[in-house]
Design a protein around this motif. Structure first.
Motif, PDB file in Angstrom:
ATOM      1  N   ALA A 107       3.675  -1.817   9.783  1.00  9.45           N
ATOM      2  CA  ALA A 107       3.496  -0.583   9.003  1.00  9.45           C
ATOM      3  C   ALA A 107       2.445  -0.789   7.923  1.00  9.45           C
ATOM      4  CB  ALA A 107       4.822  -0.148   8.395  1.00  9.45           C
ATOM      5  N   LEU A 108       2.384  -1.985   7.338  1.00 10.37           N
ATOM      6  CA  LEU A 108       1.383  -2.273   6.302  1.00 10.37           C
ATOM      7  C   LEU A 108      -0.019  -2.061   6.847  1.00 10.37           C
ATOM      8  CD1 LEU A 108      -0.698  -4.844   5.263  1.00 10.37           C
ATOM      9  CD2 LEU A 108       0.432  -3.392   3.547  1.00 10.37           C
ATOM     10  N   THR A 109      -0.304  -2.591   8.023  1.00  5.41           N
ATOM     11  CA  THR A 109      -1.654  -2.490   8.590  1.00  5.41           C
ATOM     12  C   THR A 109      -2.032  -1.034   8.821  1.00  5.41           C
ATOM     13  OG1 THR A 109      -1.266  -4.620   9.666  1.00  5.41           O
ATOM     14  CG2 THR A 109      -3.167  -3.349  10.413  1.00  5.41           C
ATOM     15  N   GLU A 110      -1.137  -0.290   9.427  1.00  5.07           N
ATOM     16  CA  GLU A 110      -1.388   1.131   9.707  1.00  5.07           C
ATOM     17  C   GLU A 110      -1.619   1.919   8.416  1.00  5.07           C
ATOM     18  OE1 GLU A 110       1.041   4.957  11.484  1.00  5.07           O
ATOM     19  OE2 GLU A 110       1.545   2.961  12.229  1.00  5.07           O
ATOM     20  N   THR A 111      -0.764   1.707   7.424  1.00  5.19           N
ATOM     21  CA  THR A 111      -0.857   2.471   6.179  1.00  5.19           C
ATOM     22  C   THR A 111      -2.068   2.033   5.363  1.00  5.19           C
ATOM     23  OG1 THR A 111       1.547   2.653   6.200  1.00  5.19           O
ATOM     24  CG2 THR A 111       0.448   3.265   4.160  1.00  5.19           C
ATOM     25  N   LEU A 112      -2.358   0.733   5.344  1.00  2.00           N
ATOM     26  CA  LEU A 112      -3.536   0.238   4.620  1.00  2.00           C
ATOM     27  C   LEU A 112      -4.813   0.832   5.191  1.00  2.00           C
ATOM     28  CD1 LEU A 112      -4.706  -1.769   2.489  1.00  2.00           C
ATOM     29  CD2 LEU A 112      -4.739  -3.483   4.312  1.00  2.00           C
ATOM     30  N   ALA A 166       9.807 -12.443  -0.404  1.00  2.00           N
ATOM     31  CA  ALA A 166       8.836 -12.787   0.639  1.00  2.00           C
ATOM     32  C   ALA A 166       9.489 -12.744   2.012  1.00  2.00           C
ATOM     33  CB  ALA A 166       8.238 -14.165   0.370  1.00  2.00           C
ATOM     34  N   GLU A 167      10.714 -13.264   2.104  1.00  2.00           N
ATOM     35  CA  GLU A 167      11.448 -13.235   3.375  1.00  2.00           C
ATOM     36  C   GLU A 167      11.742 -11.800   3.802  1.00  2.00           C
ATOM     37  OE1 GLU A 167      12.176 -15.677   5.394  1.00  2.00           O
ATOM     38  OE2 GLU A 167      12.466 -17.520   4.260  1.00  2.00           O
ATOM     39  N   MET A 168      12.113 -10.957   2.847  1.00  2.00           N
ATOM     40  CA  MET A 168      12.420  -9.556   3.172  1.00  2.00           C
ATOM     41  C   MET A 168      11.192  -8.834   3.706  1.00  2.00           C
ATOM     42  SD  MET A 168      14.863  -8.327   0.077  1.00  2.00           S
ATOM     43  CE  MET A 168      15.784  -9.594  -0.772  1.00  2.00           C
ATOM     44  N   THR A 209       0.845  -1.187   0.000  1.00  2.00           N
ATOM     45  CA  THR A 209       0.000   0.000   0.000  1.00  2.00           C
ATOM     46  C   THR A 209       0.879   1.235   0.000  1.00  2.00           C
ATOM     47  OG1 THR A 209      -1.885   1.080   1.105  1.00  2.00           O
ATOM     48  CG2 THR A 209      -0.184   0.121   2.521  1.00  2.00           C
ATOM     49  N   GLY A 210       0.284   2.365  -0.303  1.00  2.00           N
ATOM     50  CA  GLY A 210       0.993   3.634  -0.252  1.00  2.00           C
ATOM     51  C   GLY A 210       1.468   4.112  -1.605  1.00  2.00           C
ATOM     52  N   SER A 211       2.271   5.166  -1.563  1.00  2.00           N
ATOM     53  CA  SER A 211       2.828   5.757  -2.778  1.00  2.00           C
ATOM     54  C   SER A 211       4.321   5.946  -2.575  1.00  2.00           C
ATOM     55  CB  SER A 211       2.139   7.088  -3.083  1.00  2.00           C
ATOM     56  OG  SER A 211       2.281   7.967  -1.987  1.00  2.00           O
ATOM     57  N   GLU A 212       4.988   6.523  -3.547  1.00  2.00           N
ATOM     58  CA  GLU A 212       6.455   6.678  -3.525  1.00  2.00           C
ATOM     59  C   GLU A 212       6.986   7.165  -2.178  1.00  2.00           C
ATOM     60  OE1 GLU A 212       8.986   5.926  -5.497  1.00  2.00           O
ATOM     61  OE2 GLU A 212       7.667   4.993  -6.950  1.00  2.00           O
ATOM     62  N   GLY A 213       6.356   8.133  -1.581  1.00  2.00           N
ATOM     63  CA  GLY A 213       6.855   8.704  -0.343  1.00  2.00           C
ATOM     64  C   GLY A 213       6.659   7.822   0.876  1.00  2.00           C
ATOM     65  N   GLU A 214       5.608   7.044   0.908  1.00  2.00           N
ATOM     66  CA  GLU A 214       5.287   6.226   2.085  1.00  2.00           C
ATOM     67  C   GLU A 214       4.687   4.904   1.637  1.00  2.00           C
ATOM     68  OE1 GLU A 214       2.564   6.328   6.098  1.00  2.00           O
ATOM     69  OE2 GLU A 214       2.783   8.138   4.931  1.00  2.00           O
ATOM     70  N   ARG A 215       5.552   3.940   1.376  1.00  2.00           N
ATOM     71  CA  ARG A 215       5.121   2.602   0.976  1.00  2.00           C
ATOM     72  C   ARG A 215       5.266   1.642   2.150  1.00  2.00           C
ATOM     73  NH1 ARG A 215       8.020   1.372  -4.841  1.00  2.00           N
ATOM     74  NH2 ARG A 215       6.472   2.439  -6.124  1.00  2.00           N
ATOM     75  N   ALA A 216       4.377   0.666   2.181  1.00  2.00           N
ATOM     76  CA  ALA A 216       4.472  -0.381   3.193  1.00  2.00           C
ATOM     77  C   ALA A 216       4.050  -1.691   2.549  1.00  2.00           C
ATOM     78  CB  ALA A 216       3.574  -0.061   4.381  1.00  2.00           C
ATOM     79  N   GLY A 217       4.637  -2.776   3.036  1.00  2.00           N
ATOM     80  CA  GLY A 217       4.296  -4.095   2.511  1.00  2.00           C
ATOM     81  C   GLY A 217       4.518  -5.161   3.559  1.00  2.00           C
ATOM     82  N   LEU A 218       3.827  -6.295   3.385  1.00  2.00           N
ATOM     83  CA  LEU A 218       3.936  -7.397   4.327  1.00  2.00           C
ATOM     84  C   LEU A 218       3.590  -8.701   3.617  1.00  2.00           C
ATOM     85  CD1 LEU A 218       4.350  -8.106   7.377  1.00  2.00           C
ATOM     86  CD2 LEU A 218       1.857  -7.905   7.610  1.00  2.00           C
ATOM     87  N   THR A 219       4.403  -9.723   3.866  1.00  2.00           N
ATOM     88  CA  THR A 219       4.111 -11.057   3.372  1.00  2.00           C
ATOM     89  C   THR A 219       2.986 -11.628   4.226  1.00  2.00           C
ATOM     90  OG1 THR A 219       6.432 -11.335   2.789  1.00  2.00           O
ATOM     91  CG2 THR A 219       5.115 -13.325   2.944  1.00  2.00           C
TER      92      THR A 219
END
Length: 166
Positions: free
Chosen positions: A66-71, A90-92, A33-43
Motif C-alpha cells: 500500500a505504501l508504494t501505491e500511495t506514495l 518496525a515489526e508492525m 505517506t498520505g493523510s488522515e483518511g488514507e495513510r500507508a507506511g512500510l519498514t
C-alpha cells in the motif's frame, strides 16, 4: 501452546540472494505517506542516500505494498530513521507483528506537508517522488529530498540477517 526451537517463518528453501542481502544490514527506516483518511507506511532497509543538489533517496519497495501505491499516487512521503525503541513499530509496519487498530495507532504521528511523521523520530526527510521503475521483484523509487531534519540518533535500529539490533 507449543514452543518451537526453529523460526516459525523460516523458508524451507531459502532464497540465496535474500540471504546475501540480509548480511549487508543497515539502518531501519519507516516510509510513510498520505493523510488522515488514507495513510500507508512500510519498514524499509533497502534504501540509499544520494548526495547532490538536490539530494535523493532511492528505495527498493514492494510493488504490491500500500505504501508504494500511495506514495506514487500522492507524490510525497516521509522517511524517518528508526531507533531501538521503535523495534515493535518496525515489526508492525513490516507486517511481521500484529497491529490491532492499524500500525498508525501504535505511536504518535503528526501530519506534515509530505505525510505522517513519527513524532519520536529524530532524523527524517520530506521527499517528493521523482521516478519509479521495476528492478527485479521490486520497484526502485527515486525521491527528491525537499526537507531534512537531523537528530541525535543515539540508538539507531539496525537490521542484519533478519534480526533487529543496536
Amino acid at each position: 501452546m507449543t514452543i518451537h526451537t526453529e523460526h516459525p517463518f523460516a523458508d524451507p528453501e531459502p532464497d540465496q540472494v535474500r540471504r546475501f542481502r540480509g548480511r549487508v544490514g543497515g539502518t531501519v527506516s519507516l516510509w510513510t505517506t498520505g493523510s488522515e483518511g488514507e495513510r500507508a507506511g512500510l519498514t524499509v532497509t533497502s534504501f540509499l542516500v544520494a548526495a547532490g543538489e538536490p539530494a535523493r533517496l532511492l528505495a527498493l519497495l514492494d510493488p504490491d505494498a500500500a505504501l508504494t501505491e500511495t506514495l506514487l499516487a500522492t507524490g510525497r512521503g516521509v522517511v524517518q530513521l528508526l531507533e531501538w525503541e521503535h523495534r515493535a513499530l518496525a515489526e508492525m509496519f513490516a507486517g511481521t507483528a500484529p497491529a490491532p487498530g492499524g500500525s498508525f495507532s501504535h505511536a504518535e504521528f503528526e501530519q506534515t506537508d509530505w505525510g505522517p511523521r513519527l513524532a519520536g523520530a529524530g532524523s527524517w526527510a520530506g521527499v517528493r517522488t521523482e521516478s519509479e521503475q521495476q528492478v527485479g521483484w521490486s520497484s526502485l523509487v527515486t525521491t527528491v529530498v525537499e526537507h531534512l531534519e537531523i537528530g541525535d540518533d543515539l540508538e539507531p535500529l539496525r537490521h542484519h540477517r533478519g534480526r533487529f539490533g543496536r
